[in-house]
Design a protein around this motif. Structure first.
Motif, PDB file in Angstrom:
ATOM      1  N   GLU A   1       9.022  -2.220   6.083  1.00 37.02           N
ATOM      2  CA  GLU A   1       9.117  -2.083   4.622  1.00 37.02           C
ATOM      3  C   GLU A   1       7.766  -2.369   3.978  1.00 37.02           C
ATOM      4  OE1 GLU A   1      12.421  -4.354   2.931  1.00 37.02           O
ATOM      5  OE2 GLU A   1      13.277  -4.308   4.949  1.00 37.02           O
ATOM      6  N   THR A   2       6.836  -1.467   4.202  1.00 33.41           N
ATOM      7  CA  THR A   2       5.506  -1.645   3.623  1.00 33.41           C
ATOM      8  C   THR A   2       5.187  -0.455   2.726  1.00 33.41           C
ATOM      9  OG1 THR A   2       4.500  -0.608   5.549  1.00 33.41           O
ATOM     10  CG2 THR A   2       4.649  -3.016   5.558  1.00 33.41           C
ATOM     11  N   LYS A   3       4.354  -0.705   1.760  1.00 33.56           N
ATOM     12  CA  LYS A   3       4.025   0.337   0.789  1.00 33.56           C
ATOM     13  C   LYS A   3       2.513   0.473   0.669  1.00 33.56           C
ATOM     14  CE  LYS A   3       4.299   0.375  -3.910  1.00 33.56           C
ATOM     15  NZ  LYS A   3       4.832  -0.135  -5.161  1.00 33.56           N
ATOM     16  N   ALA A   4       2.043   1.719   0.619  1.00 41.51           N
ATOM     17  CA  ALA A   4       0.611   1.961   0.409  1.00 41.51           C
ATOM     18  C   ALA A   4       0.262   1.688  -1.047  1.00 41.51           C
ATOM     19  CB  ALA A   4       0.272   3.390   0.770  1.00 41.51           C
ATOM     20  N   THR A   5      -0.732   0.851  -1.252  1.00 40.30           N
ATOM     21  CA  THR A   5      -1.111   0.500  -2.625  1.00 40.30           C
ATOM     22  C   THR A   5      -2.359   1.241  -3.067  1.00 40.30           C
ATOM     23  OG1 THR A   5      -2.296  -1.412  -1.751  1.00 40.30           O
ATOM     24  CG2 THR A   5      -0.065  -1.793  -2.569  1.00 40.30           C
ATOM     25  N   HIS A   6      -3.247   1.510  -2.115  1.00 47.55           N
ATOM     26  CA  HIS A   6      -4.524   2.127  -2.475  1.00 47.55           C
ATOM     27  C   HIS A   6      -5.136   2.773  -1.241  1.00 47.55           C
ATOM     28  CE1 HIS A   6      -8.438   2.602  -4.343  1.00 47.55           C
ATOM     29  NE2 HIS A   6      -8.990   2.011  -3.318  1.00 47.55           N
ATOM     30  N   THR A   7      -5.787   3.909  -1.453  1.00 44.52           N
ATOM     31  CA  THR A   7      -6.464   4.572  -0.344  1.00 44.52           C
ATOM     32  C   THR A   7      -7.928   4.770  -0.683  1.00 44.52           C
ATOM     33  OG1 THR A   7      -4.414   5.737   0.161  1.00 44.52           O
ATOM     34  CG2 THR A   7      -6.412   6.551   1.201  1.00 44.52           C
ATOM     35  N   ASP A   8      -8.789   4.302   0.203  1.00 44.60           N
ATOM     36  CA  ASP A   8     -10.218   4.470   0.022  1.00 44.60           C
ATOM     37  C   ASP A   8     -10.658   5.735   0.762  1.00 44.60           C
ATOM     38  OD1 ASP A   8     -12.968   4.313  -0.081  1.00 44.60           O
ATOM     39  OD2 ASP A   8     -12.970   2.126  -0.070  1.00 44.60           O
ATOM     40  N   GLY A   9     -10.933   6.792   0.007  1.00 44.69           N
ATOM     41  CA  GLY A   9     -11.291   8.075   0.610  1.00 44.69           C
ATOM     42  C   GLY A   9     -12.631   8.056   1.322  1.00 44.69           C
ATOM     43  N   LYS A  10     -13.508   7.149   0.945  1.00 46.77           N
ATOM     44  CA  LYS A  10     -14.839   7.089   1.551  1.00 46.77           C
ATOM     45  C   LYS A  10     -14.787   6.515   2.959  1.00 46.77           C
ATOM     46  CE  LYS A  10     -17.761   6.899  -2.550  1.00 46.77           C
ATOM     47  NZ  LYS A  10     -18.556   6.008  -3.422  1.00 46.77           N
ATOM     48  N   THR A  11     -14.040   5.447   3.103  1.00 48.19           N
ATOM     49  CA  THR A  11     -13.991   4.777   4.399  1.00 48.19           C
ATOM     50  C   THR A  11     -12.764   5.162   5.205  1.00 48.19           C
ATOM     51  OG1 THR A  11     -12.889   2.890   3.381  1.00 48.19           O
ATOM     52  CG2 THR A  11     -15.282   2.771   3.556  1.00 48.19           C
ATOM     53  N   GLY A  12     -11.832   5.865   4.569  1.00 45.15           N
ATOM     54  CA  GLY A  12     -10.608   6.265   5.254  1.00 45.15           C
ATOM     55  C   GLY A  12      -9.712   5.087   5.542  1.00 45.15           C
ATOM     56  N   THR A  13      -9.684   4.175   4.625  1.00 46.65           N
ATOM     57  CA  THR A  13      -8.868   2.987   4.794  1.00 46.65           C
ATOM     58  C   THR A  13      -7.727   2.997   3.786  1.00 46.65           C
ATOM     59  OG1 THR A  13     -10.870   1.812   5.410  1.00 46.65           O
ATOM     60  CG2 THR A  13      -8.922   0.473   4.985  1.00 46.65           C
ATOM     61  N   GLN A  14      -6.559   2.753   4.274  1.00 47.51           N
ATOM     62  CA  GLN A  14      -5.405   2.659   3.392  1.00 47.51           C
ATOM     63  C   GLN A  14      -4.973   1.196   3.299  1.00 47.51           C
ATOM     64  OE1 GLN A  14      -1.312   3.936   4.577  1.00 47.51           O
ATOM     65  NE2 GLN A  14      -1.623   5.515   3.037  1.00 47.51           N
ATOM     66  N   TYR A  15      -4.801   0.777   2.079  1.00 45.89           N
ATOM     67  CA  TYR A  15      -4.392  -0.607   1.855  1.00 45.89           C
ATOM     68  C   TYR A  15      -2.891  -0.636   1.629  1.00 45.89           C
ATOM     69  CZ  TYR A  15      -9.349  -1.332   1.508  1.00 45.89           C
ATOM     70  OH  TYR A  15     -10.691  -1.362   1.799  1.00 45.89           O
ATOM     71  N   ARG A  16      -2.230  -1.470   2.344  1.00 50.97           N
ATOM     72  CA  ARG A  16      -0.782  -1.547   2.261  1.00 50.97           C
ATOM     73  C   ARG A  16      -0.332  -2.973   1.936  1.00 50.97           C
ATOM     74  NH1 ARG A  16       1.426   3.226   4.536  1.00 50.97           N
ATOM     75  NH2 ARG A  16       3.449   2.274   4.265  1.00 50.97           N
ATOM     76  N   GLN A  17       0.859  -3.013   1.378  1.00 55.92           N
ATOM     77  CA  GLN A  17       1.430  -4.324   1.063  1.00 55.92           C
ATOM     78  C   GLN A  17       2.843  -4.397   1.606  1.00 55.92           C
ATOM     79  OE1 GLN A  17       2.761  -5.348  -2.904  1.00 55.92           O
ATOM     80  NE2 GLN A  17       1.522  -7.200  -2.868  1.00 55.92           N
ATOM     81  N   CYS A  18       3.125  -5.517   2.234  1.00 54.78           N
ATOM     82  CA  CYS A  18       4.459  -5.772   2.732  1.00 54.78           C
ATOM     83  C   CYS A  18       5.417  -5.923   1.545  1.00 54.78           C
ATOM     84  CB  CYS A  18       4.461  -7.048   3.578  1.00 54.78           C
ATOM     85  SG  CYS A  18       6.084  -7.488   4.213  1.00 54.78           S
ATOM     86  N   GLN A  19       6.568  -5.261   1.643  1.00 54.86           N
ATOM     87  CA  GLN A  19       7.496  -5.274   0.511  1.00 54.86           C
ATOM     88  C   GLN A  19       8.509  -6.412   0.592  1.00 54.86           C
ATOM     89  OE1 GLN A  19       7.226  -2.913  -2.340  1.00 54.86           O
ATOM     90  NE2 GLN A  19       5.302  -3.273  -1.262  1.00 54.86           N
ATOM     91  N   ARG A  20       8.462  -7.186   1.647  1.00 54.86           N
ATOM     92  CA  ARG A  20       9.373  -8.323   1.751  1.00 54.86           C
ATOM     93  C   ARG A  20       8.931  -9.407   0.771  1.00 54.86           C
ATOM     94  NH1 ARG A  20      11.221  -9.820   7.860  1.00 54.86           N
ATOM     95  NH2 ARG A  20      12.901  -8.308   8.020  1.00 54.86           N
ATOM     96  N   ALA A  21       9.853  -9.839  -0.051  1.00 57.59           N
ATOM     97  CA  ALA A  21       9.540 -10.816  -1.099  1.00 57.59           C
ATOM     98  C   ALA A  21       8.960 -12.107  -0.519  1.00 57.59           C
ATOM     99  CB  ALA A  21      10.789 -11.122  -1.909  1.00 57.59           C
ATOM    100  N   ILE A  22       9.404 -12.468   0.692  1.00 56.97           N
ATOM    101  CA  ILE A  22       8.926 -13.716   1.284  1.00 56.97           C
ATOM    102  C   ILE A  22       7.565 -13.561   1.941  1.00 56.97           C
ATOM    103  CG2 ILE A  22      11.167 -14.857   1.636  1.00 56.97           C
ATOM    104  CD1 ILE A  22      10.660 -13.694   4.710  1.00 56.97           C
TER     105      ILE A  22
END
Ligand SMILES: [Zn+2]
Length: 84
Positions: free
Chosen positions: A51-72
């Motif tokens: 249950e993770t969601k992509a928050t931001h994608t850096d097109g220059k470095t090809g890095t996707q930033y994700r955040q765990c959706q579990r409240a804890i």
């Protein structure tokens, strides 16, 4: 000291600005060619949930930033993409 700009000078400035904007628009397709593929399902490195969601994608470095959706957890991590 401040010299009042004539109407013609202002018009030229607007034209120049519009040209710059058009140049930027033309550059965009080149950037879009640099595409990255990221896994649609990614496990959280901390708690292991998918249950993770992509928050931001850096097109220059090809890095996707994700955040765990579990409240804890809400762990933020990055995923390296593969070039397409
Ligand atoms: Zn987590």
């Amino acid at each position: 000291m401040s010299k009042k700009k004539t109407k013609t000078e202002q018009e030229i400035e607007v034209q120049v600005r519009e040209e710059i904007t058009e140049q930027k628009k033309q550059d965009e397709p080149e950037k879009q060619q640099k595409k990255w593929a990221f896994p649609t399902v990614s496990k959280c490195p901390r708690c292991g949930t998918t249950e993770t969601k992509a928050t931001h994608t850096d097109g220059k470095t090809g890095t996707q930033y994700r955040q765990c959706q579990r409240a804890i957890c809400r762990y933020n991590y990055s995923v390296k993409g593969t070039k397409v």
